[in-house]
Motif scaffolding. Structure first.
Motif, mmCIF file in Angstrom:
data_model
loop_
_atom_site.group_PDB
_atom_site.id
_atom_site.type_symbol
_atom_site.label_atom_id
_atom_site.label_comp_id
_atom_site.label_asym_id
_atom_site.label_seq_id
_atom_site.Cartn_x
_atom_site.Cartn_y
_atom_site.Cartn_z
ATOM 1 N N LEU A 237 0.831 -1.207 0.000
ATOM 2 C CA LEU A 237 0.000 0.000 0.000
ATOM 3 C C LEU A 237 0.867 1.259 0.000
ATOM 4 C CD1 LEU A 237 -3.025 0.599 0.004
ATOM 5 C CD2 LEU A 237 -2.918 0.804 2.501
ATOM 6 N N ALA A 238 1.957 1.248 0.784
ATOM 7 C CA ALA A 238 2.869 2.395 0.802
ATOM 8 C C ALA A 238 3.563 2.564 -0.545
ATOM 9 C CB ALA A 238 3.902 2.211 1.915
ATOM 10 N N SER A 239 3.946 1.455 -1.160
ATOM 11 C CA SER A 239 4.574 1.530 -2.487
ATOM 12 C C SER A 239 3.603 2.095 -3.511
ATOM 13 C CB SER A 239 5.040 0.135 -2.923
ATOM 14 O OG SER A 239 5.952 -0.410 -1.990
ATOM 15 N N LEU A 240 2.327 1.724 -3.396
ATOM 16 C CA LEU A 240 1.305 2.238 -4.309
ATOM 17 C C LEU A 240 1.167 3.755 -4.188
ATOM 18 C CD1 LEU A 240 -1.039 1.778 -6.307
ATOM 19 C CD2 LEU A 240 -2.508 1.357 -4.322
ATOM 20 N N LYS A 245 4.104 5.857 -12.186
ATOM 21 C CA LYS A 245 3.812 5.256 -13.484
ATOM 22 C C LYS A 245 2.526 4.428 -13.407
ATOM 23 C CE LYS A 245 8.631 5.029 -15.037
ATOM 24 N NZ LYS A 245 9.719 4.153 -15.538
ATOM 25 N N LYS A 246 1.680 4.591 -14.406
ATOM 26 C CA LYS A 246 0.381 3.913 -14.398
ATOM 27 C C LYS A 246 0.525 2.395 -14.399
ATOM 28 C CE LYS A 246 -2.074 7.652 -16.763
ATOM 29 N NZ LYS A 246 -2.873 8.033 -17.956
ATOM 30 N N LYS A 247 1.507 1.892 -15.135
ATOM 31 C CA LYS A 247 1.701 0.446 -15.205
ATOM 32 C C LYS A 247 2.041 -0.122 -13.829
ATOM 33 C CE LYS A 247 4.436 -3.110 -17.568
ATOM 34 N NZ LYS A 247 5.522 -3.365 -18.567
ATOM 35 N N ASN A 248 2.961 0.543 -13.113
ATOM 36 C CA ASN A 248 3.338 0.078 -11.778
ATOM 37 C C ASN A 248 2.174 0.183 -10.798
ATOM 38 O OD1 ASN A 248 5.933 -0.419 -12.685
ATOM 39 N ND2 ASN A 248 6.708 1.575 -12.057
ATOM 40 N N ILE A 249 1.389 1.255 -10.928
ATOM 41 C CA ILE A 249 0.230 1.430 -10.047
ATOM 42 C C ILE A 249 -0.764 0.288 -10.234
ATOM 43 C CG2 ILE A 249 -1.800 2.878 -9.623
ATOM 44 C CD1 ILE A 249 -0.051 5.307 -10.203
ATOM 45 N N LEU A 250 -1.033 -0.088 -11.490
ATOM 46 C CA LEU A 250 -1.970 -1.184 -11.761
ATOM 47 C C LEU A 250 -1.440 -2.503 -11.224
ATOM 48 C CD1 LEU A 250 -3.071 -0.293 -15.413
ATOM 49 C CD2 LEU A 250 -4.419 -0.066 -13.312
ATOM 50 N N ILE A 251 -0.123 -2.718 -11.340
ATOM 51 C CA ILE A 251 0.474 -3.956 -10.832
ATOM 52 C C ILE A 251 0.318 -4.046 -9.315
ATOM 53 C CG2 ILE A 251 2.663 -5.166 -10.480
ATOM 54 C CD1 ILE A 251 3.524 -4.155 -13.256
ATOM 55 N N PHE A 252 0.608 -2.944 -8.614
ATOM 56 C CA PHE A 252 0.520 -2.973 -7.157
ATOM 57 C C PHE A 252 -0.923 -3.066 -6.681
ATOM 58 C CE2 PHE A 252 4.947 -1.880 -7.195
ATOM 59 C CZ PHE A 252 5.414 -2.290 -5.958
ATOM 60 N N ILE A 253 -1.855 -2.430 -7.388
ATOM 61 C CA ILE A 253 -3.270 -2.579 -7.036
ATOM 62 C C ILE A 253 -3.699 -4.036 -7.181
ATOM 63 C CG2 ILE A 253 -5.616 -2.021 -7.775
ATOM 64 C CD1 ILE A 253 -4.662 0.783 -8.404
ATOM 65 N N SER A 254 -3.250 -4.682 -8.247
ATOM 66 C CA SER A 254 -3.576 -6.097 -8.463
ATOM 67 C C SER A 254 -2.988 -6.973 -7.359
ATOM 68 C CB SER A 254 -3.055 -6.547 -9.832
ATOM 69 O OG SER A 254 -3.603 -5.766 -10.867
#
Length: 299
Positions: A237-240, A245-254
């Motif tokens: 959650l902290a990393s998010l 970058k949108k790609k990294n955000i989607l990966i961490f949300i997943s």
């Protein structure tokens, strides 16, 4: 609230008066841990603002945590300490993304000619902005608190964000009326009936909203997740919050949703456990015995 009340004063005395008033309030309430934490964080922030020093709000939170832990190292085991600093930390970490989200939503208004903004439109614009800010911050606070609630109380409350949105607007009148009541009692030696009536009414509304959330059909009991799962959840959650970058955000949300769903649905990480639930209100006390992660619990 206090900054709004003292807005007519110059910047330096305005920011120096706020910690003094808060100190009086915390003193009158008996130096409760939650009040002391808020006093330390706000005092550091106001001191730097008063003398035009640049400071990150996250540093104020960290400084308050260090001071409290120096005075009492065992405070780290206090659930109130953990809730206060984790939720406040995530609100600060996500503040940049919150502002960006508000700017995107309000982008259309920047292209509207100011002459077309009537008084009612300005009020509606300000109200909508406050509602959006309240909704976003309530969502962040709800998500940040979900892990600790699931770990300590074995509860999952999907309606938590809605409860925050309903309760938070009541905190401003609650604080103001409570502060006035303390001052009148300190000066006059007695409480005024009108203040007591208003304060009891607001508290009653908050209790009814909280009870509705606690006893609604959406609230579920689940197995307590292991500590390592809780740590992974907050690291993700902290990393998010710090990703851009949108790609990294989607990966961490997943990843967060995957971890969350596994804990709630599968009980994959659980082991044999006995859970004791203290009954309150219409909920009777109960003992839940679960021998392993593959067996059904016995009530």
């Amino acid at each position: 609230i206090l900054l709004f009340i003292f807005r007519a004063l110059p910047i330096t005395p305005r920011y120096l008066i706020v910690p003094l008033v808060l100190f009086c309030y915390v003193f009158l309430t008996g130096f409760r841990p939650s009040g002391l934490r808020a006093l330390l964080m706000i005092s550091v922030f106001c001191f730097h603002k008063a003398f035009f020093y640049s400071i990150r709000p996250l540093n104020s939170i960290a400084f308050a945590a260090v001071i409290i832990l120096l005075l009492n190292p065992f405070a780290v085991n206090n659930t109130g300490f953990q809730f206060s600093f984790i939720i406040a930390g995530f609100l600060v970490l996500s503040w940049e993304k919150t502002n960006n989200c508000l700017r995107i939503i309000e982008e259309k208004n920047n292209w509207v000619v100011s002459e077309n903004f009537t008084f009612l439109k300005r009020i509606g614009y300000a109200f909508r902005k406050k509602v959006l800010l309240l909704t976003i911050t309530s969502a962040i606070a709800g998500i940040a608190g979900t892990g600790l609630i699931l770990y300590y109380q074995s509860l999952f409350i999907p309606s938590m964000i809605l409860l925050n949105i309903l309760i938070l607007p009541l905190l401003l009148p609650l604080f103001l009326i409570g502060f006035i009541k303390i001052l009148t009692f300190f000066i006059l030696g007695k409480s005024l009936f009108l203040l007591n009536f208003l304060l009891d009414g607001i508290i009653s509304i908050i209790i009814h909203i909280a009870n509705w959330g606690a006893y609604s059909a959406f609230t579920k009991y689940y197995q307590q997740p292991p500590l390592i799962v809780l740590i992974i959840f907050y690291v993700l959650l902290a990393s998010l919050c710090m990703m851009h970058k949108k790609k990294n955000i989607l990966i961490f949300i997943s990843l967060i949703w995957g971890l969350f769903i596994l804990c709630l649905c599968g009980n994959i990480f659980s082991i044999g456990k006995i859970t004791i639930i203290q009954g309150t209100g219409n909920t009777p006390p109960a003992i839940i015995v679960k021998s392993n992660s593959y067996s059904y619990p016995n009530l």
